[in-house]
Each structure stands twice: as C-alpha cells, then as structure tokens.
Design a protein around this motif. Structure first.
Motif, PDB file in Angstrom:
ATOM      1  N   MET A  86       0.812  -1.219   0.000  1.00  0.00           N
ATOM      2  CA  MET A  86       0.000   0.000   0.000  1.00  0.00           C
ATOM      3  C   MET A  86       0.845   1.269   0.000  1.00  0.00           C
ATOM      4  N   ALA A  97      -1.134  -2.599  -6.138  1.00  0.00           N
ATOM      5  CA  ALA A  97      -1.829  -2.263  -4.898  1.00  0.00           C
ATOM      6  C   ALA A  97      -3.338  -2.254  -5.111  1.00  0.00           C
ATOM      7  N   TRP A  98      -3.780  -1.719  -6.244  1.00  0.00           N
ATOM      8  CA  TRP A  98      -5.230  -1.677  -6.481  1.00  0.00           C
ATOM      9  C   TRP A  98      -5.776  -3.075  -6.756  1.00  0.00           C
ATOM     10  N   LEU A 236      -5.397   4.644  -1.132  1.00  0.00           N
ATOM     11  CA  LEU A 236      -4.957   3.318  -0.708  1.00  0.00           C
ATOM     12  C   LEU A 236      -5.053   3.160   0.801  1.00  0.00           C
TER      13      LEU A 236
END
Length: 258
Positions: A86, A97-98, A236
């Motif tokens: 993140m 990360a997504w 995030l």
C-alpha cells in the motif's frame, strides 16, 4: 485559562475545544473516549495505561523510552503481508496495490452478504456501520480522485458520506441519515472503484510525479495543487484501513448475534 481543582467533570463533552498546553495532574481519565483529536507533543508520565486501545497515525511515539512506531509497523506488516504494497513508488506498484484492494474487498463484501440486511446498518462501539463505511469510501474517491486528480469541481453523490467532524461546505452533499441497501451502495462503489482502476492503469512515471491543477470551486479538498502520488496514497490508505475496521466490526456483529 481556567483551573479545575477537585472538580467533577465526568461524562462531559469536549467538542471543538482547545485544551492545548493544559495540565492533567492526579486526574481520572478512565473510560474516556477520544476521537479525531490532535495529540501532538503530548507528554504522559507516572500514568497507568491499562486496557487501552489506540487506532490512529503514530510517529515518534515513545513508551518507557522505546519508539513503538517501527515495532507496530513491523507487526502489522507481519500480520498482513499485503500491507507493504500500500506504499508503492511507481505506476506498476500502484496497479498491483489496487489489484490487492479489489481482491480483499471482494472477500469482505461476500462476507457482508451473509448478514441480515439490517445488521449492515448497525454501528459497533459508535463506529460507522458497514453501509456507512462503503459510503465514506465513495466520498473519499470523489474527493481525491474525481475532484483533485480528474478536475471535477462537484463530483459528489447523494450517498457520499464525509467524515463525522466535517462541517458543512458549499457544494458538498451531506445526507447522513439516508439508509441505502447494500446493492444500492455497491452500485456506486463499483463505479468509483472503476474510476480508480482507470486512473492507475493510465499512470506513467511522468503523470505519477506530477502535481494536480487546483480546482477553483467550493468543496473539499481545498482549491490548491496536490502531488498525484499523495492523492493516490490517501485512497490506498483509506481503502486498507476501513476494510480492516469493517472486518473487525463484522466479527463483533457475529459475536453479538451468537
């Protein structure tokens, strides 16, 4: 300045109150609930901390001479191996990360679907319900992605939920009492998550290193420039932390039901 000596102030509410540079000596703060409060440069000595729960940002926090920040970070990363992802530094890292955010939230939503619909509107210990959490994440995306990065001056939806302490701001919708169904709020949520996906998929080294153009319109965040990377990191962090809170509270609801 006021002095309260042997005063009985228990069960008092201090809201938007400036207590900076105050001194508490031989005071009882047992059972105190502190929320959304600035605790910079606080010194506590000769105190008893028993059964204390802290959720928040910590930096340079020492307990009995030990900086606990790195210890907490290491433990959280050990508990949640995906957590370190993140804090990406390049476009590929943000896309990864997504991917993690989408995968984890898919599991949490499936878990939530096993609960009676009314339970998803229930609060645990004064925190947001599951539905409210999803509404807040839509608000965060509207603020930092659709407004700040994409330049929409008024991106908010009627289901968006700002943080509790946010005062009324021109242009920002704030219907705190609406009670949408899970499917209704998920429709908004999917649209907002798709927008983030489009943004991260289109990232380049140059666009990630750029600053946003100020949006000259009332609302939140204010009309100034922000680093694109910082805006994405805000999202995030919101997604990561609020999913953990949601899982925690779903477990509490399960225990309450049993």
């Amino acid at each position: 300045m006021s002095d309260f000596v042997r005063a009985d102030l228990k069960e008092s509410l201090f809201e938007w109150t400036d207590l900076s540079d105050s001194r508490f000596v031989a005071a009882s703060l047992s059972g105190v609930r502190i929320r959304a409060t600035d605790l910079h440069d606080v010194v506590m000595s000769g105190v008893e901390l028993l059964n204390v729960s802290i959720y928040g940002e910590i930096e340079n926090v020492t307990v009995n001479g030990v900086d606990i920040g790195p210890l907490v970070e290491a433990e959280l990363n050990k508990r949640y191996p995906d957590r370190a992802k993140m804090r990406p530094t390049d476009p590929a890292g943000f896309r990864e990360a997504w991917d993690v955010v989408e995968r984890l939230w898919d599991g949490t939503v499936e878990r939530a679907r096993t609960f009676p619909p009314e339970q998803l509107h229930e609060s645990v210990d004064g925190e947001w319900s599951f539905i409210q959490t999803l509404r807040h994440l839509a608000f965060a995306t509207d603020c930092w992605i659709r407004r700040v990065i994409l330049g929409d001056p008024a991106p908010w939806d009627r289901l968006d939920l700002p943080w509790d302490e946010m005062e009324d701001r021109p242009g920002v919708l704030q219907d705190r009492d609406v009670r949408p169904s899970l499917d209704e709020v998920l429709e908004l949520r999917r649209a907002r998550m798709s927008t983030v996906r489009e943004v991260v998929d289109g990232l380049t080294d140059e666009s990630l290193a750029a600053d946003t153009k100020p949006v000259e319109a009332p609302g939140w965040p204010p009309a100034r420039s922000f680093p694109v990377r910082e805006c994405l990191l805000v999202i995030l962090n919101e997604e990561w932390e609020h999913r953990l809170f949601a899982e925690r509270d779903l477990s509490a609801l399960e225990a309450r039901g049993s």
